[in-house]
Design an enzyme around this catalytic site. Structure first.
Site, PDB file in Angstrom:
ATOM      1  N   HIS A   3       0.837  -1.208   0.000  1.00  0.00           N
ATOM      2  CA  HIS A   3       0.000   0.000   0.000  1.00  0.00           C
ATOM      3  C   HIS A   3       0.875   1.262   0.000  1.00  0.00           C
ATOM      4  O   HIS A   3       0.607   2.214  -0.726  1.00  0.00           O
ATOM      5  CB  HIS A   3      -0.900   0.046   1.245  1.00  0.00           C
ATOM      6  CG  HIS A   3      -1.911  -1.057   1.347  1.00  0.00           C
ATOM      7  ND1 HIS A   3      -2.043  -1.839   2.472  1.00  0.00           N
ATOM      8  CD2 HIS A   3      -2.844  -1.506   0.482  1.00  0.00           C
ATOM      9  CE1 HIS A   3      -3.026  -2.709   2.289  1.00  0.00           C
ATOM     10  NE2 HIS A   3      -3.527  -2.538   1.090  1.00  0.00           N
TER      11      HIS A   3
ATOM     12  N   SER B 151      -2.632  -7.902   2.932  1.00  0.00           N
ATOM     13  CA  SER B 151      -3.025  -7.776   4.345  1.00  0.00           C
ATOM     14  C   SER B 151      -3.442  -9.136   4.895  1.00  0.00           C
ATOM     15  O   SER B 151      -3.161  -9.463   6.055  1.00  0.00           O
ATOM     16  CB  SER B 151      -4.178  -6.782   4.493  1.00  0.00           C
ATOM     17  OG  SER B 151      -3.793  -5.506   4.060  1.00  0.00           O
TER      18      SER B 151
ATOM     19  N   LYS C  37     -16.788  -7.336   5.098  1.00  0.00           N
ATOM     20  CA  LYS C  37     -15.629  -7.982   5.726  1.00  0.00           C
ATOM     21  C   LYS C  37     -15.547  -7.613   7.207  1.00  0.00           C
ATOM     22  O   LYS C  37     -15.717  -6.449   7.562  1.00  0.00           O
ATOM     23  CB  LYS C  37     -14.327  -7.472   5.092  1.00  0.00           C
ATOM     24  CG  LYS C  37     -14.110  -7.872   3.660  1.00  0.00           C
ATOM     25  CD  LYS C  37     -12.757  -7.330   3.211  1.00  0.00           C
ATOM     26  CE  LYS C  37     -12.583  -7.439   1.710  1.00  0.00           C
ATOM     27  NZ  LYS C  37     -11.417  -6.682   1.235  1.00  0.00           N
TER      28      LYS C  37
ATOM     29  N   ARG D  82      -1.822  -6.062  -8.260  1.00  0.00           N
ATOM     30  CA  ARG D  82      -0.687  -6.941  -7.964  1.00  0.00           C
ATOM     31  C   ARG D  82      -0.473  -7.973  -9.042  1.00  0.00           C
ATOM     32  O   ARG D  82       0.637  -8.258  -9.429  1.00  0.00           O
ATOM     33  CB  ARG D  82      -0.932  -7.689  -6.639  1.00  0.00           C
ATOM     34  CG  ARG D  82      -0.670  -6.847  -5.445  1.00  0.00           C
ATOM     35  CD  ARG D  82      -1.255  -7.460  -4.216  1.00  0.00           C
ATOM     36  NE  ARG D  82      -2.707  -7.343  -4.259  1.00  0.00           N
ATOM     37  CZ  ARG D  82      -3.488  -7.519  -3.228  1.00  0.00           C
ATOM     38  NH1 ARG D  82      -2.971  -7.867  -2.072  1.00  0.00           N
ATOM     39  NH2 ARG D  82      -4.778  -7.368  -3.327  1.00  0.00           N
TER      40      ARG D  82
HETATM   41  P1  ADP Z   1      -9.681  -3.984  -0.518  1.00  0.00           P
HETATM   42  O1  ADP Z   1     -10.214  -4.679   0.685  1.00  0.00           O
HETATM   43  O2  ADP Z   1     -10.552  -2.902  -1.052  1.00  0.00           O
HETATM   44  O3  ADP Z   1      -9.128  -4.890  -1.599  1.00  0.00           O
HETATM   45  P2  ADP Z   1      -7.005  -3.546   0.397  1.00  0.00           P
HETATM   46  O4  ADP Z   1      -6.689  -2.793   1.639  1.00  0.00           O
HETATM   47  O5  ADP Z   1      -6.760  -5.008   0.401  1.00  0.00           O
HETATM   48  O6  ADP Z   1      -8.471  -3.173   0.042  1.00  0.00           O
HETATM   49  O7  ADP Z   1      -6.234  -2.892  -0.821  1.00  0.00           O
HETATM   50  C1  ADP Z   1      -6.449  -1.572  -1.229  1.00  0.00           C
HETATM   51  C2  ADP Z   1      -5.835  -1.378  -2.604  1.00  0.00           C
HETATM   52  O8  ADP Z   1      -4.435  -1.610  -2.545  1.00  0.00           O
HETATM   53  C3  ADP Z   1      -6.354  -2.330  -3.668  1.00  0.00           C
HETATM   54  O9  ADP Z   1      -6.398  -1.634  -4.905  1.00  0.00           O
HETATM   55  C4  ADP Z   1      -5.307  -3.415  -3.722  1.00  0.00           C
HETATM   56  O10 ADP Z   1      -5.272  -4.055  -4.981  1.00  0.00           O
HETATM   57  C5  ADP Z   1      -4.058  -2.602  -3.480  1.00  0.00           C
HETATM   58  N1  ADP Z   1      -2.954  -3.394  -2.924  1.00  0.00           N
HETATM   59  C6  ADP Z   1      -2.981  -4.191  -1.841  1.00  0.00           C
HETATM   60  N2  ADP Z   1      -1.775  -4.789  -1.647  1.00  0.00           N
HETATM   61  C7  ADP Z   1      -0.970  -4.345  -2.647  1.00  0.00           C
HETATM   62  C8  ADP Z   1       0.380  -4.615  -3.027  1.00  0.00           C
HETATM   63  N3  ADP Z   1       1.139  -5.479  -2.352  1.00  0.00           N
HETATM   64  N4  ADP Z   1       0.866  -3.979  -4.115  1.00  0.00           N
HETATM   65  C9  ADP Z   1       0.080  -3.131  -4.819  1.00  0.00           C
HETATM   66  N5  ADP Z   1      -1.195  -2.859  -4.536  1.00  0.00           N
HETATM   67  C10 ADP Z   1      -1.734  -3.445  -3.460  1.00  0.00           C
END
Ligand code: ADP
Length: 159
Positions: free
Chosen positions: A18, A129, A42, A91
């Site tokens: 992030h 996460s 969630k 990703r």
């Molecule tokens: P959500 O629950 O909406 O998927 P996340 O907190 O998991 O939210 O992720 C928020 C954003 O960050 C999403 O667009 C996700 O694809 C991106 N993201 C999460 N991890 C990574 C990573 N390792 N590299 C690039 N983008 C990421």
């Protein structure tokens, strides 16, 4: 491009994946509002307040980043904040299907709001996460994958 972008997500917890997207987003946008979705289906591992504090502490040095929680429709929130774009990270191909659908839906709901995707740095593609929570729950070391300030929240949560 200029203006404000919204970076929405669960951030449960924020990871270096992030952080990388936010830092690269700042090369394109003047300001990024990290928006924590708090009313999704969630069930979060970390409280809304802890998720907010973890991101605030990670970007305490940068006034171009602000952090808020939001409920309801992202497009409405983006309009209130006068954001020009939604920022999302990609990703792998597996992220694409869902992201594509969501971007299409958001465009129908608000044609003025663009979705901008940034691809993950190759060293960060495997960081999620979900995996951070799983490894932490089994007392694994996640210090390479999250901002340092997050470690104390993980220690408290999985004590
Ligand atoms: P959500 O629950 O909406 O998927 P996340 O907190 O998991 O939210 O992720 C928020 C954003 O960050 C999403 O667009 C996700 O694809 C991106 N993201 C999460 N991890 C990574 C990573 N390792 N590299 C690039 N983008 C990421």
């Amino acid at each position: 491009m200029q203006g404000v972008a919204i970076y929405p997500g669960s951030f449960d917890p924020i990871t270096l994946g992030h952080v990388d997207i936010i830092e690269r987003g700042l090369k394109v946008f003047d300001h990024i509002i990290v928006a924590i979705a708090v009313n999704t289906s969630k069930v979060a591992a970390f409280s809304d307040v802890d998720r907010l504090h973890m991101i605030e502490e990670s970007f305490a040095h940068d006034r171009r980043v602000s952090v808020v929680s939001f409920q309801g429709l992202l497009v409405d929130f983006a309009r209130q904040q006068e954001a020009v774009a939604v920022l999302r990270g990609l990703r792998a191909a597996s992220d694409f299907e869902y992201e594509f659908q969501m971007a299409a839906m958001n465009r129908r709901l608000n044609p003025d709001l663009e979705t901008v995707f940034m691809t993950s740095r190759s060293t960060h593609t495997f960081i999620s996460s979900t995996l951070i929570r799983e490894v932490s729950a089994m007392r694994g070391d996640v210090s390479e994958f999250v901002p340092e300030v997050v470690l104390k929240y993980i220690a408290k949560r999985y004590a």
